[in-house]
Design a protein around this motif. Structure first.
Motif, PDB file in Angstrom:
ATOM      1  N   UNK A 476       0.855  -1.189   0.000  1.00 27.63           N
ATOM      2  CA  UNK A 476       0.000   0.000   0.000  1.00 27.63           C
ATOM      3  C   UNK A 476       0.883   1.228   0.000  1.00 27.63           C
ATOM      4  N   UNK A 477       0.972   1.931  -1.117  1.00 24.76           N
ATOM      5  CA  UNK A 477       1.790   3.148  -1.144  1.00 24.76           C
ATOM      6  C   UNK A 477       1.358   4.083  -0.010  1.00 24.76           C
ATOM      7  N   UNK A 478       2.342   4.765   0.575  1.00 27.26           N
ATOM      8  CA  UNK A 478       2.031   5.648   1.707  1.00 27.26           C
ATOM      9  C   UNK A 478       1.923   7.080   1.210  1.00 27.26           C
ATOM     10  N   UNK A 479       0.782   7.727   1.447  1.00 22.91           N
ATOM     11  CA  UNK A 479       0.660   9.116   1.020  1.00 22.91           C
ATOM     12  C   UNK A 479       1.470  10.030   1.922  1.00 22.91           C
ATOM     13  N   UNK A 480       2.028  11.047   1.339  1.00 21.37           N
ATOM     14  CA  UNK A 480       2.892  11.949   2.107  1.00 21.37           C
ATOM     15  C   UNK A 480       2.574  13.376   1.694  1.00 21.37           C
ATOM     16  N   UNK A 481       1.956  14.106   2.612  1.00 23.88           N
ATOM     17  CA  UNK A 481       1.626  15.490   2.304  1.00 23.88           C
ATOM     18  C   UNK A 481       2.627  16.395   3.004  1.00 23.88           C
ATOM     19  N   UNK A 482       3.203  17.294   2.251  1.00 20.00           N
ATOM     20  CA  UNK A 482       4.239  18.166   2.817  1.00 20.00           C
ATOM     21  C   UNK A 482       3.897  19.613   2.537  1.00 20.00           C
ATOM     22  N   UNK A 483       4.561  20.534   3.281  1.00 18.85           N
ATOM     23  CA  UNK A 483       4.419  21.941   2.888  1.00 18.85           C
ATOM     24  C   UNK A 483       5.355  22.188   1.705  1.00 18.85           C
ATOM     25  N   UNK A 484       5.340  23.390   1.172  1.00 18.76           N
ATOM     26  CA  UNK A 484       6.095  23.559  -0.066  1.00 18.76           C
ATOM     27  C   UNK A 484       7.604  23.485   0.185  1.00 18.76           C
ATOM     28  N   UNK A 485       8.042  23.903   1.375  1.00 15.21           N
ATOM     29  CA  UNK A 485       9.468  23.775   1.691  1.00 15.21           C
ATOM     30  C   UNK A 485       9.864  22.304   1.699  1.00 15.21           C
ATOM     31  N   UNK A 499      18.773   5.992  -4.608  1.00 14.61           N
ATOM     32  CA  UNK A 499      19.929   5.106  -4.419  1.00 14.61           C
ATOM     33  C   UNK A 499      19.738   4.225  -3.205  1.00 14.61           C
ATOM     34  N   UNK A 500      19.076   4.763  -2.203  1.00 16.87           N
ATOM     35  CA  UNK A 500      18.867   3.998  -0.974  1.00 16.87           C
ATOM     36  C   UNK A 500      17.764   2.958  -1.116  1.00 16.87           C
ATOM     37  N   UNK A 501      16.985   3.064  -2.180  1.00 15.21           N
ATOM     38  CA  UNK A 501      15.903   2.105  -2.354  1.00 15.21           C
ATOM     39  C   UNK A 501      14.520   2.728  -2.223  1.00 15.21           C
ATOM     40  N   UNK A 502      14.473   4.037  -2.068  1.00 18.08           N
ATOM     41  CA  UNK A 502      13.172   4.707  -2.012  1.00 18.08           C
ATOM     42  C   UNK A 502      12.635   4.938  -3.418  1.00 18.08           C
ATOM     43  N   UNK A 503      11.345   4.903  -3.534  1.00 21.09           N
ATOM     44  CA  UNK A 503      10.742   5.414  -4.751  1.00 21.09           C
ATOM     45  C   UNK A 503       9.574   6.284  -4.317  1.00 21.09           C
ATOM     46  N   UNK A 504       9.647   7.552  -4.675  1.00 19.30           N
ATOM     47  CA  UNK A 504       8.614   8.496  -4.249  1.00 19.30           C
ATOM     48  C   UNK A 504       8.049   9.196  -5.479  1.00 19.30           C
ATOM     49  N   UNK A 511       1.907  16.919  -2.824  1.00 22.03           N
ATOM     50  CA  UNK A 511       1.427  15.582  -2.485  1.00 22.03           C
ATOM     51  C   UNK A 511       2.343  14.527  -3.072  1.00 22.03           C
ATOM     52  N   UNK A 512       2.727  13.563  -2.240  1.00 22.54           N
ATOM     53  CA  UNK A 512       3.617  12.516  -2.730  1.00 22.54           C
ATOM     54  C   UNK A 512       3.101  11.162  -2.303  1.00 22.54           C
ATOM     55  N   UNK A 513       3.668  10.158  -2.941  1.00 21.69           N
ATOM     56  CA  UNK A 513       3.323   8.799  -2.531  1.00 21.69           C
ATOM     57  C   UNK A 513       4.603   7.983  -2.449  1.00 21.69           C
ATOM     58  N   UNK A 514       4.803   7.350  -1.289  1.00 17.45           N
ATOM     59  CA  UNK A 514       5.982   6.495  -1.157  1.00 17.45           C
ATOM     60  C   UNK A 514       5.626   5.133  -1.734  1.00 17.45           C
ATOM     61  N   UNK A 515       6.293   4.786  -2.846  1.00 14.22           N
ATOM     62  CA  UNK A 515       5.958   3.530  -3.536  1.00 14.22           C
ATOM     63  C   UNK A 515       6.858   2.385  -3.090  1.00 14.22           C
ATOM     64  N   UNK A 516       8.086   2.721  -2.743  1.00 15.58           N
ATOM     65  CA  UNK A 516       9.022   1.682  -2.307  1.00 15.58           C
ATOM     66  C   UNK A 516       9.945   2.264  -1.248  1.00 15.58           C
ATOM     67  N   UNK A 517      10.432   1.411  -0.391  1.00 15.53           N
ATOM     68  CA  UNK A 517      11.334   1.858   0.675  1.00 15.53           C
ATOM     69  C   UNK A 517      12.474   0.850   0.787  1.00 15.53           C
ATOM     70  N   UNK A 526       8.848   4.380   7.040  1.00 16.58           N
ATOM     71  CA  UNK A 526       9.316   5.105   5.857  1.00 16.58           C
ATOM     72  C   UNK A 526       8.918   6.576   5.892  1.00 16.58           C
ATOM     73  N   UNK A 527       7.673   6.826   6.296  1.00 14.93           N
ATOM     74  CA  UNK A 527       7.208   8.207   6.308  1.00 14.93           C
ATOM     75  C   UNK A 527       8.002   9.020   7.329  1.00 14.93           C
ATOM     76  N   UNK A 528       8.140   8.426   8.530  1.00 16.13           N
ATOM     77  CA  UNK A 528       8.883   9.094   9.596  1.00 16.13           C
ATOM     78  C   UNK A 528      10.298   9.430   9.136  1.00 16.13           C
ATOM     79  N   UNK A 529      10.875   8.489   8.450  1.00 12.87           N
ATOM     80  CA  UNK A 529      12.236   8.649   7.956  1.00 12.87           C
ATOM     81  C   UNK A 529      12.347   9.882   7.059  1.00 12.87           C
ATOM     82  N   UNK A 530      11.417   9.986   6.107  1.00 15.70           N
ATOM     83  CA  UNK A 530      11.476  11.119   5.185  1.00 15.70           C
ATOM     84  C   UNK A 530      11.179  12.430   5.896  1.00 15.70           C
ATOM     85  N   UNK A 531      10.245  12.395   6.842  1.00 11.63           N
ATOM     86  CA  UNK A 531       9.940  13.626   7.574  1.00 11.63           C
ATOM     87  C   UNK A 531      11.149  14.070   8.403  1.00 11.63           C
TER      88      UNK A 531
END
Ligand code: ADP
Ligand code: MG
Length: 612
Positions: A476-485, A499-504, A511-517, A526-531
C-alpha cells in the motif's frame, strides 16, 4: 633643511631590531637557533619577567674565537652563507647575520664564548649598541649570551611589550617548539633560577613529548611515516578520536624548522575529517623534509612563515599520508595488540570473567579471505564463503549468548560461533555507556556512538552498491503530504533517496506517494524517515534545493534519533560491540567523536605507581 645621509650602523641595527626581535620570545628563538646551529647538545635558557628584564641562553656548542665573536656583532656577519645562491641550499637556522647586532643594539648585551679546545674564552659587553669592552674570561666551552633590559633605550618598542605572564607564555612556547624539534638536545628552562622544564637528551620525539606533555598525552599518539619522490614526512599524530581544544599542538617542522603554515594546518584538519569532532583539533607533530630549494624560508624576517614552491602538491601529500595512516589504524583497531583475540577459556585463568563474551571477528572469516580452518561443528561450511557483511538492518537483537560462551551458541549466527572473543561485557552504565573487560584493561563503549558508526558504514555501503537499489515495493503506497518547503527538500534529495531504495512519486502539488522503501527500513517507518530528513534540512537552515552533500546525508541518516530508540539491552550491547569491531573505522562516530575509550593496565600502573 635636512639633507640625505647614510644612517649610522647603530641606528640601522635598532631599526632592524624592531623586525627581527619584536619581543623577548623572539630573542630567545634567535639565540636558541644559534646554539643549535653551533651543534649544541645542551641548551639552558633562563629568564626574568617574561624575558623583558633578563634573558640568558647558554650552550655547549662549538663557540667562537675572540675575532669571530667581535665579527658576529657586525651587521650581516654570518658564518652560514657566502652568497645569495646559498639560500637555495640552506640547512642552518640562521643566515641573515642580523640577529646578534640587532639584539645588542637594543639591550644590555653580554656574550661569553669559548671555542672547543681553547685555553680560555672571551667576553664582549655591548650596551644599547655601544661597545663597552672585550676581555678574556674563564668559562666552559660553548657560548653564553645574556640580554638584559630589552628595549630600554627604545621606549617606543618597550610600550608594545605585554605583561610578564604573556611574554612568559610566548617564550615557553618557543622553547618547547625547539625542544620538540630536537629531542637529541638536552633543554633546561629556568624562571628566576627555578626550573620550569628540564628534559635530558631523549631517544626520540615520543620520549620528548612525554617529558613535555606527560605520558597520557604521548600514549594518545601514533607514529606516521610517509614518502613520495622528493617529499617525506614523519612524526606523531593523534589517534582517531583524540582532539584538542586549540591548534597549539598542531606543529609542523619543515627541514627541522618550526613553521606556521595555513596550508599545512588546513591539510591536517581535512585529513582528520570524521576522525575528530568539528571544532576540535588533532594533535600532530609532523616533520616534513624537502629540498631546501622547494621552500622559501626568507619570506619573513623571523622566518616563522615560509613559502612553498609547490604548495598544492605538498598539501595533497600531507592529506593522503595522514588519511591513509588513520584509516590503517582504524581498520586494525579490532585486532590491535590491545585486543589480541583470546578464547574465553584461555583468558588469564584466575577468576572466571563475569558476563558474556563478545565474539570478535576473525580476519580469516572475512569475505574472499577463505581458507579458514573452522574449528566449529556449527554450520560446517566453508566459512570464507558463507560470511556476510551485515546488510543494513537495525534491529539490534540478534545473537545474545545466554551462557558465558566458551562453546558459543548454536545455530542463528552460525558462522560466528568460532569467533574468538576479547571484549567481555561487564556492565551497562548510565547514559548509553557499557563497560567491557579486555585483555589489556577496560573499555567504555558509547552505544549510541557505536550505532551511528555502524549505520554510517552500512548506509555508505548501500550507497556504493548498485544492488541495494532494489527497495521493497510497498503493498500500500504511503501518502505523504508536505508543505512547499518540505516538497522542495524532498525533490532535491530524490536522487540520493532512490539510491537507498526509495521510490517516491509526486502526485500533485505538495502531495507525494511512497511507492518503495529500502529493505532495511520497516515500511511503517518510511514516512517518519522522510519527515526526519526534511526536518533536519530545515534545522540546518538549508534552503530547499541546496542538497546535503553525500557525506552529510549519510551522517544525518546515521544519527537519526528515532531509529535509535530508547535504551540498550545487554544483548543489543553485545551485538553492537561485535558489529562495531567489524567497521572499517570502529574508533569514532561519523562526527569524529570516540565510540569507545580504553583504559589500559599500563595507565593504571602509572596512576597507582605500582606494577601488577
Ligand atoms: P646568523 O645566525 O643569521 O648567521 P646571527 O647574528 O644570529 O646571524 O649570528 C652571527 C654569527 O655568529 C653566526 O653566523 C655564527 O657564526 C656566530 N654565532 C652566533 N651565536 C653562536 C653560538 N651560540 N655559538 C657559536 N657561534 C655563534
Ligand atoms: Mg642566528
Amino acid at each position: 633643511m635636512s639633507s640625505i645621509r647614510l644612517l649610522p650602523d647603530r641606528v640601522a641595527n635598532q631599526i632592524a631590531a624592531g623586525e627581527v626581535v619584536e619581543r623577548p620570545a623572539a630573542v630567545a628563538k634567535e639565540l636558541i637557533e644559534n646554539s643549535l646551529d653551533a651543534g649544541a647538545s645542551r641548551i639552558e635558557i633562563e629568564y626574568r619577567n617574561g624575558g623583558k628584564s633578563y634573558l640568558r641562553v647558554e650552550d655547549d656548542g662549538h663557540g667562537m674565537t675572540a675575532d669571530e665573536a667581535l665579527l658576529s656583532l657586525e651587521r650581516h656577519a654570518t658564518s652560514k652563507i657566502r652568497e645569495a645562491d646559498d639560500l637555495q641550499r640552506i640547512t642552518s637556522f640562521g643566515f641573515r647575520g642580523e640577529a646578534l647586532p640587532s639584539i645588542a643594539s637594543v639591550s644590555r648585551f653580554v656574550m661569553r664564548t669559548r671555542v672547543r679546545g681553547a685555553e680560555g674564552g672571551t667576553e664582549i659587553f655591548v650596551n644599547g649598541g655601544k661597545m663597552i669592552h672585550q676581555k678574556d674570561c674563564g668559562m666552559p666551552e660553548g657560548t653564553s649570551i645574556e640580554v638584559a633590559r630589552l628595549f630600554n633605550s627604545v621606549p617606543a618598542r618597550r610600550k608594545f611589550l605585554r605583561t610578564d605572564a604573556t611574554e612568559t607564555a610566548h617564550l615557553c612556547r618557543w622553547a618547547r617548539l625547539y625542544a620538540m624539534a630536537h629531542p637529541e638536545t638536552a633543554f633546561t628552562l629556568l624562571e628566576n633560577g627555578r626550573t620550569i622544564f628540564r628534559s635530558p637528551t631523549c631517544v626520540d620525539l615520543r620520549e620528548r613529548l612525554r617529558e613535555i606533555f606527560g605520558s597520557g598525552f604521548a600514549e594518545g599518539l601514533i607514529e606516521i611515516e610517509s614518502e613520495s619522490d622528493d617529499l617525506s614526512l614523519s612524526g606523531l599524530i593523534g589517534k582517531p578520536g583524540v582532539g584538542r581544544s586549540t591548534r597549539q599542538e598542531m606543529i609542523f617542522m619543515v627541514n627541522n624548522r618550526p613553521v606556521d603554515s595555513k596550508a599545512l594546518s588546513f591539510a591536517l584538519i581535512e585529513a582528520y575529517h570524521t576522525y575528530v569532532p568539528k571544532g576540535r583539533f588533532p594533535p600532530a607533530f609532523l616533520f616534513l623534509r624537502m629540498n631546501p630549494a622547494a621552500v622559501d624560508v626568507n619570506a619573513h624576517p623571523t622566518k616563522r612563515e615560509v613559502r612553498f614552491r609547490e604548495e598544492g602538491k605538498l598539501r595533497a601529500f600531507v592529506i593522503r599520508s595522514v588519511n591513509d595512516r588513520l584509516r590503517e589504524v582504524a581498520a586494525n583497531a579490532g585486532f590491535s595488540e590491545a585486543h589480541t583475540p583470546v578464547t574465553s577459556s584461555s583468558t588469564d585463568g584466575s577468576t572466571p570473567a563475569p558476563g558474556f563474551a563478545v565474539p570478535q571477528i576473525d580476519p580469516s572469516l572475512l569475505p574472499n579471505v577463505g581458507g579458514a580452518d573452522s574449528k566449529t561443528g556449527g554450520a560446517g561450511e566453508p566459512t570464507g564463503q558463507s560470511f556476510e557483511i551485515p546488510v543494513p538492518e537495525y534491529s539490534l537483537n540478534d545473537e545474545a549468548p545466554s551462557t558465558p560462551s566458551s562453546d558459543g551458541p548454536e545455530g542463528a549466527a552460525g558462522d560466528r560461533d568460532d569467533l574468538t572473543s576479547s571484549w567481555r561485557f561487564l556492565a551497562k552504565l548510565s547514559g548509553d555507556l557499557a563497560l567491557f573487560r579486555t585483555t589489556d584493561g577496560l573499555v567504555l563503549m558509547h552505544c549510541r556512538a557505536a550505532v551511528e558508526r555502524i549505520r554510517f558504514e552500512d548506509t555508505e555501503e548501500a550507497f556504493a552498491e548498485e544492488a541495494s537499489r532494489d527497495g521493497q515495493r510497498l503493498l500500500l503506497p504511503i501518502p505523504l503530504e508536505l508543505d512547499s518547503f518540505g516538497s522542495e527538500v524532498l525533490q532535491s534529495h530524490l536522487p540520493s533517496l532512490e539510491k537507498l531504495g526509495f521510490s517516491v512519486e509526486e502526485f500533485g502539488r505538495n502531495f507525494h506517494r511512497i511507492e518503495a522503501a529500502p529493505s532495511w527500513l520497516e515500511p511503517g517507518d518510511a514516512e517518519l524517515f522522510l519527515r526526519d530528513l526534511i526536518a533536519s534540512a530545515k534545522e540546518r537552515g538549508g534552503v530547499a534545493g541546496k542538497a546535503l552533500s553525500k557525506d552529510e546525508f549519510i551522517r544525518m541518516l546515521a544519527s537519526r534519533e528515532s531509529l535509535t530508540g530508547g535504551g540498550f539491552e545487554e544483548s543489543e550491547i553485545i551485538s553492537l560491540a561485535n558489529r562495531l569491531l567489524r567497521c572499517r573505522n570502529p574508533l569514532t562516530c561519523p562526527q569524529g567523536r570516540p565510540t569507545y575509550l580504553e583504559y589500559g593496565h599500563r595507565e593504571w600502573e602509572n596512576r597507582f605507581g605500582r606494577r601488577f
